[in-house]
Enzyme design. Sequence first.
Site, PDB file in Angstrom:
ATOM      1  N   ARG A 101      46.271  58.852 -25.005  1.00 39.47           N
ATOM      2  CA  ARG A 101      46.817  59.273 -26.295  1.00 39.47           C
ATOM      3  C   ARG A 101      47.365  60.695 -26.212  1.00 39.47           C
ATOM      4  O   ARG A 101      46.932  61.488 -25.398  1.00 39.47           O
ATOM      5  CB  ARG A 101      45.746  59.221 -27.390  1.00 39.47           C
ATOM      6  CG  ARG A 101      45.530  57.849 -27.982  1.00 39.47           C
ATOM      7  CD  ARG A 101      44.542  57.903 -29.119  1.00 39.47           C
ATOM      8  NE  ARG A 101      43.255  58.415 -28.705  1.00 39.47           N
ATOM      9  CZ  ARG A 101      42.793  59.624 -28.996  1.00 39.47           C
ATOM     10  NH1 ARG A 101      43.513  60.468 -29.732  1.00 39.47           N
ATOM     11  NH2 ARG A 101      41.610  60.015 -28.576  1.00 39.47           N
ATOM     12  N   ASP A 140      34.274  49.687 -31.501  1.00 37.92           N
ATOM     13  CA  ASP A 140      34.922  50.996 -31.694  1.00 37.92           C
ATOM     14  C   ASP A 140      35.181  51.435 -33.132  1.00 37.92           C
ATOM     15  O   ASP A 140      35.048  52.612 -33.428  1.00 37.92           O
ATOM     16  CB  ASP A 140      36.273  50.961 -30.954  1.00 37.92           C
ATOM     17  CG  ASP A 140      36.858  52.339 -30.730  1.00 37.92           C
ATOM     18  OD1 ASP A 140      36.099  53.254 -30.403  1.00 37.92           O
ATOM     19  OD2 ASP A 140      38.072  52.491 -30.879  1.00 37.92           O
ATOM     20  N   ARG A 181      42.270  50.351 -18.516  1.00 35.70           N
ATOM     21  CA  ARG A 181      41.692  49.699 -19.701  1.00 35.70           C
ATOM     22  C   ARG A 181      41.875  48.195 -19.686  1.00 35.70           C
ATOM     23  O   ARG A 181      42.854  47.686 -19.119  1.00 35.70           O
ATOM     24  CB  ARG A 181      42.390  50.213 -20.964  1.00 35.70           C
ATOM     25  CG  ARG A 181      42.175  51.662 -21.248  1.00 35.70           C
ATOM     26  CD  ARG A 181      40.930  51.865 -22.056  1.00 35.70           C
ATOM     27  NE  ARG A 181      40.802  53.238 -22.478  1.00 35.70           N
ATOM     28  CZ  ARG A 181      40.122  53.610 -23.557  1.00 35.70           C
ATOM     29  NH1 ARG A 181      39.532  52.728 -24.323  1.00 35.70           N
ATOM     30  NH2 ARG A 181      40.021  54.879 -23.851  1.00 35.70           N
ATOM     31  N   LYS A 187      30.371  53.836 -26.415  1.00 41.87           N
ATOM     32  CA  LYS A 187      30.352  52.903 -27.555  1.00 41.87           C
ATOM     33  C   LYS A 187      30.547  51.457 -27.072  1.00 41.87           C
ATOM     34  O   LYS A 187      29.774  50.572 -27.402  1.00 41.87           O
ATOM     35  CB  LYS A 187      31.462  53.234 -28.571  1.00 41.87           C
ATOM     36  CG  LYS A 187      31.309  54.558 -29.266  1.00 41.87           C
ATOM     37  CD  LYS A 187      32.415  54.818 -30.273  1.00 41.87           C
ATOM     38  CE  LYS A 187      33.812  54.823 -29.700  1.00 41.87           C
ATOM     39  NZ  LYS A 187      34.061  55.823 -28.654  1.00 41.87           N
ATOM     40  N   THR A 188      31.595  51.268 -26.277  1.00 35.47           N
ATOM     41  CA  THR A 188      31.887  49.906 -25.812  1.00 35.47           C
ATOM     42  C   THR A 188      30.784  49.415 -24.891  1.00 35.47           C
ATOM     43  O   THR A 188      30.265  48.298 -25.042  1.00 35.47           O
ATOM     44  CB  THR A 188      33.243  49.870 -25.059  1.00 35.47           C
ATOM     45  OG1 THR A 188      34.236  50.421 -25.906  1.00 35.47           O
ATOM     46  CG2 THR A 188      33.624  48.464 -24.650  1.00 35.47           C
ATOM     47  N   HIS A 244      33.922  55.820 -36.572  1.00 35.64           N
ATOM     48  CA  HIS A 244      34.334  55.700 -35.175  1.00 35.64           C
ATOM     49  C   HIS A 244      33.077  55.335 -34.388  1.00 35.64           C
ATOM     50  O   HIS A 244      32.450  56.184 -33.756  1.00 35.64           O
ATOM     51  CB  HIS A 244      34.935  57.006 -34.649  1.00 35.64           C
ATOM     52  CG  HIS A 244      35.520  56.877 -33.283  1.00 35.64           C
ATOM     53  ND1 HIS A 244      35.544  57.904 -32.369  1.00 35.64           N
ATOM     54  CD2 HIS A 244      36.128  55.829 -32.666  1.00 35.64           C
ATOM     55  CE1 HIS A 244      36.136  57.493 -31.260  1.00 35.64           C
ATOM     56  NE2 HIS A 244      36.493  56.233 -31.419  1.00 35.64           N
ATOM     57  N   SER A 277      35.554  59.121 -27.297  1.00 34.72           N
ATOM     58  CA  SER A 277      35.989  58.309 -26.181  1.00 34.72           C
ATOM     59  C   SER A 277      35.175  58.606 -24.922  1.00 34.72           C
ATOM     60  O   SER A 277      34.962  59.773 -24.580  1.00 34.72           O
ATOM     61  CB  SER A 277      37.464  58.626 -25.922  1.00 34.72           C
ATOM     62  OG  SER A 277      37.947  57.778 -24.953  1.00 34.72           O
ATOM     63  N   LYS A 286      44.683  53.261 -32.494  1.00 37.67           N
ATOM     64  CA  LYS A 286      44.050  54.431 -33.094  1.00 37.67           C
ATOM     65  C   LYS A 286      44.862  54.947 -34.286  1.00 37.67           C
ATOM     66  O   LYS A 286      44.315  55.545 -35.203  1.00 37.67           O
ATOM     67  CB  LYS A 286      43.819  55.507 -32.033  1.00 37.67           C
ATOM     68  CG  LYS A 286      42.540  55.219 -31.181  1.00 37.67           C
ATOM     69  CD  LYS A 286      41.319  55.360 -32.007  1.00 37.67           C
ATOM     70  CE  LYS A 286      39.967  55.018 -31.549  1.00 37.67           C
ATOM     71  NZ  LYS A 286      39.334  54.925 -30.359  1.00 37.67           N
TER      72      LYS A 286
HETATM   73  N1  LIG Z   1      24.540  56.703 -19.008  1.00 36.75           N
HETATM   74  C1  LIG Z   1      25.671  56.132 -19.420  1.00 36.75           C
HETATM   75  N2  LIG Z   1      25.782  55.614 -20.675  1.00 36.75           N
HETATM   76  C2  LIG Z   1      26.952  55.068 -21.088  1.00 36.75           C
HETATM   77  N3  LIG Z   1      28.076  54.944 -20.317  1.00 36.75           N
HETATM   78  C3  LIG Z   1      28.001  55.430 -19.047  1.00 36.75           C
HETATM   79  C4  LIG Z   1      26.817  56.037 -18.557  1.00 36.75           C
HETATM   80  N4  LIG Z   1      27.056  56.434 -17.290  1.00 36.75           N
HETATM   81  C5  LIG Z   1      28.317  56.088 -16.999  1.00 36.75           C
HETATM   82  N5  LIG Z   1      28.904  55.471 -18.025  1.00 36.75           N
HETATM   83  C6  LIG Z   1      30.304  55.000 -18.040  1.00 36.75           C
HETATM   84  O1  LIG Z   1      31.016  55.740 -19.040  1.00 36.75           O
HETATM   85  C7  LIG Z   1      32.023  54.933 -19.626  1.00 36.75           C
HETATM   86  C8  LIG Z   1      31.794  54.840 -21.117  1.00 36.75           C
HETATM   87  O2  LIG Z   1      32.973  54.287 -21.633  1.00 36.75           O
HETATM   88  P1  LIG Z   1      33.067  53.411 -22.944  1.00 36.75           P
HETATM   89  O3  LIG Z   1      31.808  52.602 -23.118  1.00 36.75           O
HETATM   90  O4  LIG Z   1      34.358  52.697 -22.906  1.00 36.75           O
HETATM   91  O5  LIG Z   1      33.142  54.575 -24.024  1.00 36.75           O
HETATM   92  P2  LIG Z   1      33.745  54.521 -25.491  1.00 36.75           P
HETATM   93  O6  LIG Z   1      33.753  53.095 -25.953  1.00 36.75           O
HETATM   94  O7  LIG Z   1      32.788  55.385 -26.293  1.00 36.75           O
HETATM   95  O8  LIG Z   1      35.084  55.121 -25.364  1.00 36.75           O
HETATM   96  C9  LIG Z   1      31.941  53.559 -18.983  1.00 36.75           C
HETATM   97  O9  LIG Z   1      32.874  53.520 -17.975  1.00 36.75           O
HETATM   98  C10 LIG Z   1      30.495  53.535 -18.437  1.00 36.75           C
HETATM   99  O10 LIG Z   1      30.365  52.712 -17.319  1.00 36.75           O
HETATM  100  C1  LIG Z   2      41.585  54.116 -27.293  1.00 35.75           C
HETATM  101  C2  LIG Z   2      40.783  55.092 -27.552  1.00 35.75           C
HETATM  102  O1  LIG Z   2      39.482  54.949 -27.887  1.00 35.75           O
HETATM  103  P1  LIG Z   2      38.184  54.821 -26.983  1.00 35.75           P
HETATM  104  O2  LIG Z   2      38.418  55.676 -25.810  1.00 35.75           O
HETATM  105  O3  LIG Z   2      37.063  55.314 -27.880  1.00 35.75           O
HETATM  106  O4  LIG Z   2      38.091  53.380 -26.635  1.00 35.75           O
HETATM  107  C3  LIG Z   2      41.340  56.426 -27.613  1.00 35.75           C
HETATM  108  O5  LIG Z   2      40.599  57.346 -28.018  1.00 35.75           O
HETATM  109  O6  LIG Z   2      42.502  56.546 -27.294  1.00 35.75           O
END
Ligand SMILES: Nc1ncnc2c1ncn2[C@@H]1O[C@H](COP(=O)(O)OP(=O)(O)O)[C@@H](O)[C@H]1O
Ligand SMILES: C=C(OP(=O)(O)O)C(=O)O
Length: 771
Positions: free
Chosen positions: A289, A490, A555, A475-476, A453, A471, A434
């Site tokens: 972004r 998300d 992604r 969360k995911t 969020h 980000s 977003k």
């Molecule tokens: N202790 C941890 N807890 C959560 N995620 C972790 C951890 N260590 C490494 N990671 C990595 O960090 C990233 C978290 O990304 P994601 O779950 O997509 O975040 P969000 O959805 O908040 O953007 C993933 O690639 C995950 O494998």
């Molecule tokens: C797509 C996004 O969200 P997230 O990384 O939380 O998945 C973003 O922040 O651009």
Amino acid sequence: MGLSVEQENSSVRPSVKDIEMEGVGSPSKKIEASKENSSPKKKLGKKWKRAARGVKDHQIPVKLSSPLNKMLALSQKSRSNSKRNQMSPNQRSPISKDISAASYFTLTSLLASVTKNSTLIDRASLSFYHFSNPDRNLCRLERWRQGTGCRRSIRCRRRNRTGSKKKSAPTTPIDGTLSSFASLSEEERQKQQLQSISASLASLTRETGPRVVKGDPARKADTPKAASHDVHHHFTPSISVSDSSLKFTHVLYNLSPAELYEQAIQSERGSFITSSGALATLSGAKTGRAPRDKRVVKDATTENELWWGKGSPNIEMDEQTFLVNRERAVDYLNSLDKVFVNDQFLNWDPQNRIKVRIVSARAYHSLFMHNMCIRPTPEELENFGTPDFTIYNAGQFPCNRYTHYMTSSTSIDLNLARREMVILGTQYAGEMKKGLFSVMHYLMPKRQILSLHSGSNMGKDGDVALFFGLSGTGKTTLSTDHNRYLIGDDEHCWSDTGVSNIEGGCYAKCIDLSREKEPDIWNAIKFGTVLENVVFEEHSREVDYSDKSVTENTRASYPIEYIPNAKIPCYGPHPKNVILLSCDAFGVLPPVSKLNLAQTMYHFISGYTALVAGTVEGVKEPTATFSACFGAAFIMLHPTKYAAMLAEKMQKHGATGWLVNTGWSGGSYGSGNRIKLPYTRKIIDAIHSGSLLKANYKKTEVFGLEIPTEIEGVPSQILDPVNTWADKKGYKETLLKLGGLFKNNFETFTSYKIGKDNKLTEEILAAGPNF
Ligand SMILES: Nc1ncnc2c1ncn2[C@@H]1O[C@H](COP(=O)(O)OP(=O)(O)O)[C@@H](O)[C@H]1O
Ligand SMILES: C=C(OP(=O)(O)O)C(=O)O
């Protein structure tokens, strides 16, 4: 220690000289790299890096009152009155005359300019699909001239959109009230649908929409056929010689994933099917972004309603400049031989569903939004009517940086009064998702609904947890839990009836993805999933998830039902646990702490985390950031408004707040290590099961956080971060440094009142670091 600290989306405007030349299509290093790698004849076993060449109450209560819409409403009324009197139904033209007077570039003239001066086209950074491949387009033009068309022998049935047999993805139940569309004949419905799309694509200066026709131009041979190649007949065109007569805007409306795959593979360079069946694609020069390029129209209403100034994500633009960019985007889209239109929904709460239309130029964008928004049933699509919000994604085409308020060739413009968003100069699909989230952050609080969020999931006993976080904080990853039902990863709403997902899909990070660590996400990467900017092996098409050579921000976008235990429809009861995820790159926050309400508010408003590399353009290593509400980039109102709503809802429904550090331990970024995901999962399990509520706690110094002394499956010594640092002095200094950053950051919020009296404000202020 290599950590920089910044306030996300600070209102400091980038100056023109700060902005690199980043026009779409301008040669970037990546592009150069991809050219080198694009040859299939590479060293045995070497991966084929495909990088770009050339680079969701009821519906919105207020009706659009723009002059354009008034004009359209009037023209539709007078049209239907006069035509009903004069014409039999089968005499009626599917495309009204008064919307057919648009004058656009014709494909012919564009192609002519391509052949004359391809460098000019390069410099203008036009779509690589249409314009960097003139031979292909000339071929098509030639077939068009010869009337031979481009019919392919496809042994598949044409889709019957009205047919009841067609299976569709699960969606929000209809609330029983059908719009007036339900009483229309099929022919009239089709006609109105086309008129609606034409109105969406209307040029503001000409105040008319283009001539729209459904279907792929490549499959139609609607031009006169020449008898043979070698017999020369004279042909006098019977159509009037105006630009609009020569040019239809072909609309590919709510195509299926299979159709979109075909479109992408035929027309979009860099699109491939991977070994698991996903569609691998490239987002071009932008792989994250661009918050500094996001603009919001400041008008008499938004001036008072929105959060402007220091720390706010809302960088202003005026209405006129928005219209300039809108026109640029619409003209670009209308100049193409086909555009993709997605009519979909946001928000699984049937009472608060929003209808969105996404007009885009790439099958990639259409499939991404197909996955990310809620997919309508065929019946819902038939009765879709007028969208509540429209995105014009002309991301292949740059904005004009000499336009007022523009500081680069990228611009993402939001106009809340018009309920429109324009995207120019970035093909990163996350901008659409977003961008719509920002819209929900404006619309929902107006209905006393809190937009979040956060990810969300539900246990077998119906206990719901929210996972707030910026980000990359997890969360995911953490909401996708084999033992729980996924509500969403998300974006959510918390209304008086509970929690609902805004979206219809997930957008997972793929970097270092493994089947062992994240089996559900791994298995979701199959047919229908969009895989962005990944690298794969040339022959087997096996993706190498460890390869960051295109970007760290690789992604996967997939429909939520690809997660086996997704909770469909995606809503649940009021949350029991509110988990604030912070990825602490300083390594001094405890892996988990129990928060009282004031602490929850304090940390929610602070929104501290380390922005991890990738999602935001320019972030190359974890950067300590304060992002209010764990999503400052997307909120539209002052953070304390969301915080007050969260406090009220948590109190009312007895939710417990937790702060979970998914970041560093044993030292800061560079010396310590990221907390192991299995440990974080055990911590989350203990929160869900309720066992952590009953644990023994001790208080930390400086932040005054309550930390458990034991958690099953987690080594006890890591629960207090001081134990993990070899350098105790360094730990204390870093702890104090972070405490200071929190204090500095919170200064802007000290004068705001939260709650009916000022009591909560005082408690919140006291809930921060104390030293
Ligand atoms: N202790 C941890 N807890 C959560 N995620 C972790 C951890 N260590 C490494 N990671 C990595 O960090 C990233 C978290 O990304 P994601 O779950 O997509 O975040 P969000 O959805 O908040 O953007 C993933 O690639 C995950 O494998
Ligand atoms: C797509 C996004 O969200 P997230 O990384 O939380 O998945 C973003 O922040 O651009």
